[in-house]
Design a protein around this motif. Structure first.
Motif, PDB file in Angstrom:
ATOM      1  N   VAL A   1       7.162  -4.127   8.257  1.00  0.00           N
ATOM      2  CA  VAL A   1       7.627  -5.507   8.483  1.00  0.00           C
ATOM      3  C   VAL A   1       8.644  -5.961   7.449  1.00  0.00           C
ATOM      4  CG1 VAL A   1       5.506  -6.171   9.661  1.00  0.00           C
ATOM      5  CG2 VAL A   1       5.679  -6.472   7.179  1.00  0.00           C
ATOM      6  N   GLY A   2       8.892  -5.124   6.441  1.00  0.00           N
ATOM      7  CA  GLY A   2       9.874  -5.491   5.427  1.00  0.00           C
ATOM      8  C   GLY A   2      10.188  -4.331   4.505  1.00  0.00           C
ATOM      9  N   ILE A   3      11.363  -4.398   3.885  1.00  0.00           N
ATOM     10  CA  ILE A   3      11.809  -3.387   2.921  1.00  0.00           C
ATOM     11  C   ILE A   3      12.229  -4.102   1.645  1.00  0.00           C
ATOM     12  CG2 ILE A   3      13.362  -1.444   2.498  1.00  0.00           C
ATOM     13  CD1 ILE A   3      11.772  -0.928   4.977  1.00  0.00           C
ATOM     14  N   THR A   4      11.713  -3.677   0.510  1.00  0.00           N
ATOM     15  CA  THR A   4      12.110  -4.264  -0.768  1.00  0.00           C
ATOM     16  C   THR A   4      13.565  -3.876  -1.066  1.00  0.00           C
ATOM     17  OG1 THR A   4       9.848  -4.105  -1.573  1.00  0.00           O
ATOM     18  CG2 THR A   4      11.577  -4.448  -3.215  1.00  0.00           C
TER      19      THR A   4
ATOM     20  N   ILE B   1      17.326   2.319   0.016  1.00  0.00           N
ATOM     21  CA  ILE B   1      18.454   3.222  -0.217  1.00  0.00           C
ATOM     22  C   ILE B   1      18.490   4.340   0.821  1.00  0.00           C
ATOM     23  CG2 ILE B   1      19.422   4.894  -1.862  1.00  0.00           C
ATOM     24  CD1 ILE B   1      18.241   3.082  -4.093  1.00  0.00           C
ATOM     25  N   ALA B   2      17.295   4.801   1.250  1.00  0.00           N
ATOM     26  CA  ALA B   2      17.221   5.881   2.246  1.00  0.00           C
ATOM     27  C   ALA B   2      17.622   5.414   3.641  1.00  0.00           C
ATOM     28  CB  ALA B   2      15.810   6.455   2.275  1.00  0.00           C
ATOM     29  N   GLY B   3      17.655   4.115   3.864  1.00  0.00           N
ATOM     30  CA  GLY B   3      18.082   3.598   5.151  1.00  0.00           C
ATOM     31  C   GLY B   3      16.976   3.282   6.130  1.00  0.00           C
ATOM     32  N   ILE B   4      15.733   3.239   5.674  1.00  0.00           N
ATOM     33  CA  ILE B   4      14.619   2.879   6.552  1.00  0.00           C
ATOM     34  C   ILE B   4      14.758   1.403   6.939  1.00  0.00           C
ATOM     35  CG2 ILE B   4      12.106   2.715   6.743  1.00  0.00           C
ATOM     36  CD1 ILE B   4      11.920   4.959   4.672  1.00  0.00           C
ATOM     37  N   LYS B   5      14.469   1.094   8.206  1.00  0.00           N
ATOM     38  CA  LYS B   5      14.694  -0.251   8.705  1.00  0.00           C
ATOM     39  C   LYS B   5      13.387  -0.956   9.072  1.00  0.00           C
ATOM     40  CE  LYS B   5      19.154   0.350   8.538  1.00  0.00           C
ATOM     41  NZ  LYS B   5      19.918  -0.287   7.430  1.00  0.00           N
ATOM     42  N   LYS B   6      13.401  -2.262   8.895  1.00  0.00           N
ATOM     43  CA  LYS B   6      12.299  -3.103   9.365  1.00  0.00           C
ATOM     44  C   LYS B   6      12.115  -2.893  10.869  1.00  0.00           C
ATOM     45  CE  LYS B   6      11.204  -8.038   9.868  1.00  0.00           C
ATOM     46  NZ  LYS B   6      11.664  -9.423   9.578  1.00  0.00           N
ATOM     47  N   GLY B   7      10.865  -2.797  11.322  1.00  0.00           N
ATOM     48  CA  GLY B   7      10.583  -2.580  12.730  1.00  0.00           C
ATOM     49  C   GLY B   7      10.237  -1.145  13.061  1.00  0.00           C
ATOM     50  N   GLU B   8      10.583  -0.218  12.157  1.00  0.00           N
ATOM     51  CA  GLU B   8      10.165   1.167  12.368  1.00  0.00           C
ATOM     52  C   GLU B   8       8.666   1.277  12.097  1.00  0.00           C
ATOM     53  OE1 GLU B   8      12.561   4.152  10.409  1.00  0.00           O
ATOM     54  OE2 GLU B   8      14.378   2.920  10.565  1.00  0.00           O
ATOM     55  N   ARG B   9       8.062   2.356  12.615  1.00  0.00           N
ATOM     56  CA  ARG B   9       6.627   2.576  12.408  1.00  0.00           C
ATOM     57  C   ARG B   9       6.438   3.867  11.621  1.00  0.00           C
ATOM     58  NH1 ARG B   9       3.126  -0.503  15.359  1.00  0.00           N
ATOM     59  NH2 ARG B   9       4.112  -1.935  16.829  1.00  0.00           N
ATOM     60  N   LEU B  10       5.674   3.774  10.537  1.00  0.00           N
ATOM     61  CA  LEU B  10       5.398   4.954   9.720  1.00  0.00           C
ATOM     62  C   LEU B  10       4.415   5.862  10.450  1.00  0.00           C
ATOM     63  CD1 LEU B  10       5.685   6.453   6.983  1.00  0.00           C
ATOM     64  CD2 LEU B  10       3.703   5.128   6.193  1.00  0.00           C
ATOM     65  N   ILE B  11       4.805   7.145  10.587  1.00  0.00           N
ATOM     66  CA  ILE B  11       3.961   8.128  11.264  1.00  0.00           C
ATOM     67  C   ILE B  11       3.231   9.010  10.254  1.00  0.00           C
ATOM     68  CG2 ILE B  11       3.895  10.015  12.942  1.00  0.00           C
ATOM     69  CD1 ILE B  11       4.721   7.320  14.100  1.00  0.00           C
ATOM     70  N   SER B  12       3.954   9.492   9.242  1.00  0.00           N
ATOM     71  CA  SER B  12       3.319  10.391   8.266  1.00  0.00           C
ATOM     72  C   SER B  12       4.078  10.371   6.951  1.00  0.00           C
ATOM     73  CB  SER B  12       3.269  11.825   8.805  1.00  0.00           C
ATOM     74  OG  SER B  12       4.573  12.361   8.921  1.00  0.00           O
TER      75      SER B  12
ATOM     76  N   LEU C   1       8.090  -0.126   0.981  1.00  0.00           N
ATOM     77  CA  LEU C   1       7.744  -0.477   2.357  1.00  0.00           C
ATOM     78  C   LEU C   1       6.690  -1.576   2.379  1.00  0.00           C
ATOM     79  CD1 LEU C   1       7.464   3.073   4.004  1.00  0.00           C
ATOM     80  CD2 LEU C   1       9.444   1.552   3.960  1.00  0.00           C
ATOM     81  N   LEU C   2       6.869  -2.551   3.269  1.00  0.00           N
ATOM     82  CA  LEU C   2       5.892  -3.618   3.457  1.00  0.00           C
ATOM     83  C   LEU C   2       5.332  -3.510   4.873  1.00  0.00           C
ATOM     84  CD1 LEU C   2       7.936  -6.546   1.863  1.00  0.00           C
ATOM     85  CD2 LEU C   2       6.253  -5.062   0.752  1.00  0.00           C
ATOM     86  N   PHE C   3       3.998  -3.618   4.993  1.00  0.00           N
ATOM     87  CA  PHE C   3       3.354  -3.363   6.284  1.00  0.00           C
ATOM     88  C   PHE C   3       2.732  -4.620   6.878  1.00  0.00           C
ATOM     89  CE2 PHE C   3       3.441   0.658   4.007  1.00  0.00           C
ATOM     90  CZ  PHE C   3       4.006   1.496   4.953  1.00  0.00           C
ATOM     91  N   GLU C   4       2.482  -4.543   8.178  1.00  0.00           N
ATOM     92  CA  GLU C   4       1.930  -5.667   8.930  1.00  0.00           C
ATOM     93  C   GLU C   4       0.575  -6.074   8.387  1.00  0.00           C
ATOM     94  OE1 GLU C   4       1.660  -6.782  13.664  1.00  0.00           O
ATOM     95  OE2 GLU C   4       1.340  -4.702  13.047  1.00  0.00           O
ATOM     96  N   GLU C   5      -0.259  -5.111   8.067  1.00  0.00           N
ATOM     97  CA  GLU C   5      -1.588  -5.367   7.517  1.00  0.00           C
ATOM     98  C   GLU C   5      -1.645  -4.832   6.090  1.00  0.00           C
ATOM     99  OE1 GLU C   5      -3.844  -7.057   8.984  1.00  0.00           O
ATOM    100  OE2 GLU C   5      -3.054  -7.138  11.029  1.00  0.00           O
ATOM    101  N   SER C   6      -2.105  -5.673   5.148  1.00  0.00           N
ATOM    102  CA  SER C   6      -2.119  -5.262   3.742  1.00  0.00           C
ATOM    103  C   SER C   6      -3.011  -4.046   3.508  1.00  0.00           C
ATOM    104  CB  SER C   6      -2.589  -6.425   2.857  1.00  0.00           C
ATOM    105  OG  SER C   6      -3.896  -6.833   3.223  1.00  0.00           O
TER     106      SER C   6
END
Length: 462
Positions: free
Chosen positions: A7-10, A17-28, A75-80
């Motif tokens: 839900v957010g990127i610091t 810097i790596a280009g990960i975007k808000k809205g993506e889902r972490l798989i592994s 990385l910031l997630f939907e659930e803490s």
């Protein structure tokens, strides 16, 4: 495989810097599925991290990140917690949540029994819903301290008290954590005629065998509300019972202290007040690691407030005969000056549970040493919402405070202990808001979080 919504990127972080975007889902991470925040934190500590995410349109994306060891990914997630909270499946005979009236907000009725919250928030867990693999994770990640609701070490009695056939394995779990040197604290909610007397002695001796890895055990009396229809019949403790509990605990304290230099077993403040005994000195509380169970709160209040008054009086004495410009004084000195001089003749009030009335009267006495011109009104409030057997300040409701203060002189401000309110919101247990209480009483209301210098300043309006 679990997915976790980002839900957010610091800004400026390795993930940014790596280009990960808000809205993506972490798989592994590094080829491993992430079950919760502890998996994430443990793996994300590495210098080299491989991430697989899923974009909002279903595209699998791969990232290779190099960073400093221990540096946060960002990385910031939907659930803490990155997972759902685990609820309690026990039906404990003493459960306070089961003694709540109907119609309160939904979160009041949620019973958590989650080892992760024990580590993150200090919650106590029964360990009845834990698999061996979950205990292994605690050991692997060194999550500590783990706070355990033991109640009794007698397996059959524990199964009966918790109404859970798996509850009798508690000593196995504790021993496993002990051998792995995972620091622990324990709690015993004492029920008259059930786990007191010889059963309490057995439990204390059994748990003392795990000291000092198990650093403390608190013993608290069961709280009984007026909403116990259909629940197990439990009786109140009296002053003689309190004397017996304290004597037993102090005997265990001596034994453990001789071996390990810690007092280990602690009676909550209620026992001492019930027995009419003096509250132990600060040294007896081993750093106050059981404050949330009401162990040592009274002593801490006494010491913090007395220290604040002494500090101001020492400053006053040091200033005799000195003439100094106000703008030359430090911030602390300006505060002390204000405490000594501001708002002459001020009148202030506060509320507390019936159990704590002597504590607040102690504050009145200490306050008179530094500002005898200030009047401090203490109003012990009867708990009509939960019933007269509930006497602690933290369970006072807004409606009881309002009704209990009708016709009382409140002065220039009313001090409300922060323990009466929800941790992250200005709302009381009965859902009355702080604003509604202010409007009902028509007085300035101040929430107080400590009983040291801050409390002294709140009283004096500094």
């Amino acid at each position: 495989m679990k997915e976790h919504l980002i839900v957010g990127i610091t800004q400026g972080s390795p993930a940014d810097i790596a280009g990960i975007k808000k809205g993506e889902r972490l798989i592994s991470l590094n080829g491993k599925e992430i079950l919760d925040i502890f998996d994430y934190d443990f793996i994300a500590e590495d210098e080299n991290v491989s991430l697989v995410t899923m974009s909002s349109d279903g595209e699998e994306k791969h990232y290779e990140i190099e960073k400093e060891e221990g540096e946060e990914l960002g990385l910031l997630f939907e659930e803490s917690l990155m997972d759902n909270y685990k609820s309690c499946y026990n039906k404990c005979i003493f459960c306070f949540i089961d003694q709540n009236p109907q119609g309160m907000r939904e979160t009041i009725y949620f019973k958590d029994d989650d080892s992760r919250l024990s580590f993150l928030q200090g919650n106590y867990i029964t360990m009845t819903n834990m698999k061996d693999s979950e205990i292994d994770r605690i050991i692997e990640y060194k999550l500590a301290p783990i706070n355990i609701s033991v109640h009794t070490t007698n397996p059959e009695l524990r199964c009966s008290m918790l109404h859970n056939r798996f509850a009798g394995r508690i000593m196995e779990h504790i021993e496993k954590l002990y051998k792995a040197e995972i620091p622990m604290n324990a709690q015993i909610v004492l029920c008259k005629g059930v786990n007191d007397g010889e059963e309490l002695l057995r439990s204390l001796r059994d748990l003392a065998a795990f000291a000092p890895v198990m650093g403390s055990v608190s013993v608290v009396p069961v709280g009984l509300t007026k909403y116990r229809d259909g629940l197990c019949q439990l009786d109140e403790f009296n002053s003689e019972d309190a004397e017996d509990v304290i004597d037993m605990i102090e005997d265990i304290q001596k034994e453990v202290y001789d071996k390990y230099g810690i007092h280990f077993a602690h009676a909550s403040d209620e026992w001492y007040i019930m027995a009419g005994r003096e509250i132990p000195s600060e040294d007896n509380y081993d750093g106050y690691n059981q404050l949330e169970n009401g162990v040592g709160m009274t002593r801490l209040l006494y010491n913090e407030f007395t220290e604040a008054v002494d500090t101001v009086l020492e400053y006053k004495e040091s200033q005799k005969g000195l003439k100094r410009l106000i703008h030359k004084r430090s911030k602390e000195e300006k505060i002390y000056d204000a405490i000594l001089t501001k708002n002459p003749g001020r009148k202030v009030s506060t509320v507390c549970g019936l159990l704590s009335k002597d504590n607040r009267h102690y504050i009145c006495k200490e306050l008179s040493r530094v500002r005898p011109d200030v009047e401090f009104f203490v109003y012990p409030i009867e708990n009509k919402f939960f019933g007269p057997k509930i006497t602690v300040t933290g369970l006072l409701t807004g409606s009881d405070i309002v009704s209990g203060l009708q016709g009382c002189e409140l002065g220039d401000a009313l001090l409300i202990p922060s323990s009466c309110l929800k941790a992250d919101e200005d709302i009381f247990l009965d859902d009355m808001t702080l604003e509604e209480l202010k409007n009902a009483l028509q007085v300035e209301t101040v929430i107080v979080k400590s009983y040291g210098m801050e409390y002294l300043r709140n009283i004096l309006g500094v």
